[in-house]
Enzyme design. Structure first.
Site, PDB file in Angstrom:
ATOM      1  N   SER A   1      74.002  25.200 100.579  1.00 34.55           N
ATOM      2  CA  SER A   1      73.468  23.838 100.589  1.00 34.55           C
ATOM      3  C   SER A   1      73.056  23.478 102.004  1.00 34.55           C
ATOM      4  O   SER A   1      73.229  24.266 102.929  1.00 34.55           O
ATOM      5  CB  SER A   1      74.536  22.853 100.096  1.00 34.55           C
ATOM      6  OG  SER A   1      75.513  22.706 101.108  1.00 34.55           O
ATOM      7  N   LYS A   2      72.551  22.269 102.131  1.00 31.56           N
ATOM      8  CA  LYS A   2      72.088  21.766 103.439  1.00 31.56           C
ATOM      9  C   LYS A   2      73.137  21.966 104.532  1.00 31.56           C
ATOM     10  O   LYS A   2      72.793  22.155 105.697  1.00 31.56           O
ATOM     11  CB  LYS A   2      71.770  20.266 103.319  1.00 31.56           C
ATOM     12  CG  LYS A   2      70.372  20.018 102.805  1.00 31.56           C
ATOM     13  CD  LYS A   2      69.381  19.921 103.972  1.00 31.56           C
ATOM     14  CE  LYS A   2      67.952  20.205 103.555  1.00 31.56           C
ATOM     15  NZ  LYS A   2      67.297  21.242 104.319  1.00 31.56           N
ATOM     16  N   ARG A   3      74.394  21.876 104.126  1.00 27.88           N
ATOM     17  CA  ARG A   3      75.459  22.037 105.116  1.00 27.88           C
ATOM     18  C   ARG A   3      75.349  23.360 105.868  1.00 27.88           C
ATOM     19  O   ARG A   3      75.784  23.497 107.004  1.00 27.88           O
ATOM     20  CB  ARG A   3      76.826  22.014 104.416  1.00 27.88           C
ATOM     21  CG  ARG A   3      77.499  20.696 104.317  1.00 27.88           C
ATOM     22  CD  ARG A   3      78.856  20.833 103.663  1.00 27.88           C
ATOM     23  NE  ARG A   3      78.770  21.613 102.416  1.00 27.88           N
ATOM     24  CZ  ARG A   3      79.370  22.771 102.221  1.00 27.88           C
ATOM     25  NH1 ARG A   3      80.098  23.302 103.165  1.00 27.88           N
ATOM     26  NH2 ARG A   3      79.239  23.402 101.061  1.00 27.88           N
TER      27      ARG A   3
END
Ligand code: GLU
Length: 529
Positions: A256-258
């Site tokens: 994910s974006k993380r």
């Protein structure tokens, strides 16, 4: 004759093309090629809020950038079109008629309020809501027809056969898979406004388009038994399914974006080459032989097979991607590299030419310590960028000559400005503070003497401006000066390239002209000694 393989990639244009979507696209594309089949691109744009023309363009561009040509779909057309779901409403209406004729659907007049109340009642009683309870399933057909005639809002639900045994299929990745049918409620196929639900539209499209193999993310696994019920209700053949495992970040959590960049565009903008991306993504869950890591598109397209897809989750290892991209940069050759690198070459020239006048000493970059002083970024004006663009466009040959300087030292194209901007400094050197201290001002190292001696060689018009000659002549100074080679040449490197770490010194010098090199040496000497 072999089965006519038809596969599709069916993105919903609700944002950029995610890495997981790109992997799905690559698997389908490669499988179609390997089987001599057809690769179809279908845009699932039924979400009116999030499906925008801009998002469609972004996805098509990402597909093109990756080089995933589709045989049928937007822009290229095809016999099974149109390839946008919003343009296929007529085919869903026809499919609904077919289901009505087959007695496989029924109209349902339950209102949202009624359904919500039932859900709440079940929850209040501490029971799990088991889905639609079939209130309208056994309505008298004449009454149902009368209510429709009277304009009463209704949806169309699938009449899931009560005696249906488990829903079974052989997934090409997960193997034999079975879902109990008795937990499937009578799902809505067509909403009150006449629009199809996701599962209904996908089944209509896949069957209409003659799709033989559906490879998609395993987040769709729970939709598959529902879709199979719809195929059965329509009396249509069921394709082979292949559900692809999740892509996880290095920490084992869903990517994910993380974890940083997640869209194809972001990788493009960070200087990854499309061939490297395709190679890397093809290996997220598939392998050629369990060993080979670098492989061309041709190999992937010839060798791809569903039986070498693993059901283990794939780990997105950016270190490996960086390494792989570096390998592709090395293989690219000067011409292809120059073309792929053009935007960064423009940035390189603009950056080099924008350094403030005079020899500047700047703090050593220390990305791992945010509290340490960092070099001020150089301000680049639009005008400087425009001038640089013109210069690069007219001088690609120059960069082809610069390619060997960095070919083995780059992992991404966005590292180019940092590595090559010095070529365009002229006398406005940007000197790395640590290099100045450790090399130019080092006690007893006689850096000033070393630079002066090398300058003699470089200024002598009798010496042809060739790396090998200049290097040999400079090296020959070590003995008469009684100096270690390192003490002799490192100061020159810092004076010309600004840093004790640089591309090969004399190859770099050859790329600048004599007057330029002498001017920068003089500026540095004046600034430092
Ligand atoms: N449009 C769906 C998505 O983007 C894919 C549907 C499918 O592959 O069946 O997730």
């Amino acid at each position: 004759m072999a089965e006519n393989i038809r596969v599709r990639f069916a993105p919903s244009p609700t944002g950029r093309l995610h890495i997981g979507g790109a992997r799905t696209a690559i698997f389908n594309w490669a499988f179609a090629h390997a089987m001599g089949g057809t690769f179809i691109l279908r845009i699932e744009d039924t979400d009116p809020e999030r499906s925008t023309e801009e998002n469609v363009a972004v996805i098509l561009n990402a597909m093109k950038w990756l080089g995933l040509d589709w045989d049928e779909g937007p822009e290229v057309g095809g016999e099974a079109g149109p390839y946008f779901q919003m343009q296929r409403m007529g085919t869903y209406a026809e499919a609904l008629e077919r289901l009505k004729e087959r007695g496989a659907v029924y109209p349902c007049f339950c209102t949202k309020e009624e359904l919500d109340a039932k859900r709440k009642a079940a929850e209040d009683a501490g029971q799990a809501y088991e889905g639609y309870d079939g209130t309208c399933r056994d309505l008298d057909p004449a009454e149902a027809a009368r209510r429709i005639e009277a304009g009463e809002p209704h949806v169309w639900r699938l009449k899931v056969p009560r005696d249906h045994g488990p829903i079974e299929f052989d997934d090409a990745v997960y193997g034999h898979t079975s879902f109990p049918a008795d937990v499937m409620d009578d799902m809505i196929l067509v909403r009150t406004d006449g629009s199809p639900t996701y599962n209904f539209a996908v089944v209509c499209d896949d069957s209409y388009m003659g799709i033989t193999h559906v490879s998609r993310g395993d987040d769709h696994l729970s939709n598959t038994p529902r879709q199979i019920l719809i195929y059965e209700a329509l009396g249509l053949p069921i394709p082979t399914f292949a559900h692809l495992s999740m892509i996880l970040g290095p920490d084992g959590k869903k990517l994910s974006k993380r974890h940083g960049a997640t869209s194809v565009e972001e990788y493009r903008d960070r200087g990854f080459l499309p061939d490297a991306m395709v190679n890397f993504l093809a290996l997220l869950g598939w392998s050629l032989d369990g060993e080979t890591t670098i492989m061309s598109r041709e190999t992937i397209c010839t060798e791809f097979s569903l039986d070498r897809i693993t059901k283990k989750d794939a780990i997105f290892d950016e270190t490996k991607l960086n390494w792989m991209n570096g390998q592709y940069i090395q293989q690219a050759g000067a011409e292809a590299w120059t073309q792929a690198a053009e935007p960064w070459l423009v940035e390189t020239v603009a950056l080099g030419r924008s350094v403030p006048e005079g020899a500047n000493v700047v703090p050593t970059a220390n990305p791992s310590d945010p509290n340490a002083p960092q070099p001020e970024p150089v301000q680049i004006t639009d005008a400087a960028r425009e001038a640089a663009a013109a210069e690069v466009e007219g001088g690609l040959g120059y960069f082809e000559r610069a390619y060997p300087l960095v070919a083995e030292r780059l992992q991404r194209l966005d590292e180019i400005p940092d590595k090559l901007a010095f070529l365009f400094w002229g006398a406005n050197c940007r000197l790395d503070e640590k290099s100045v201290k450790k090399v130019l001002l080092k006690d007893g190292a006689r850096a000033d003497e070393a630079i002066a001696a090398c300058r003699e060689v470089l200024s002598d018009e009798a010496n042809p401006w060739e790396a090998a000659v200049l290097e040999e002549k400079c090296r020959a100074l070590a003995e008469p000066l009684d100096m270690k080679l390192k003490n002799l040449l490192q100061p020159l490197r810092v004076a010309v390239c600004g840093n004790m770490v640089s591309p090969p010194l004399f190859e770099a010098i050859e790329l600048m002209d004599r007057a330029d090199v002498l001017a920068r040496i003089d500026a540095v000497v004046a600034r430092v000694f």
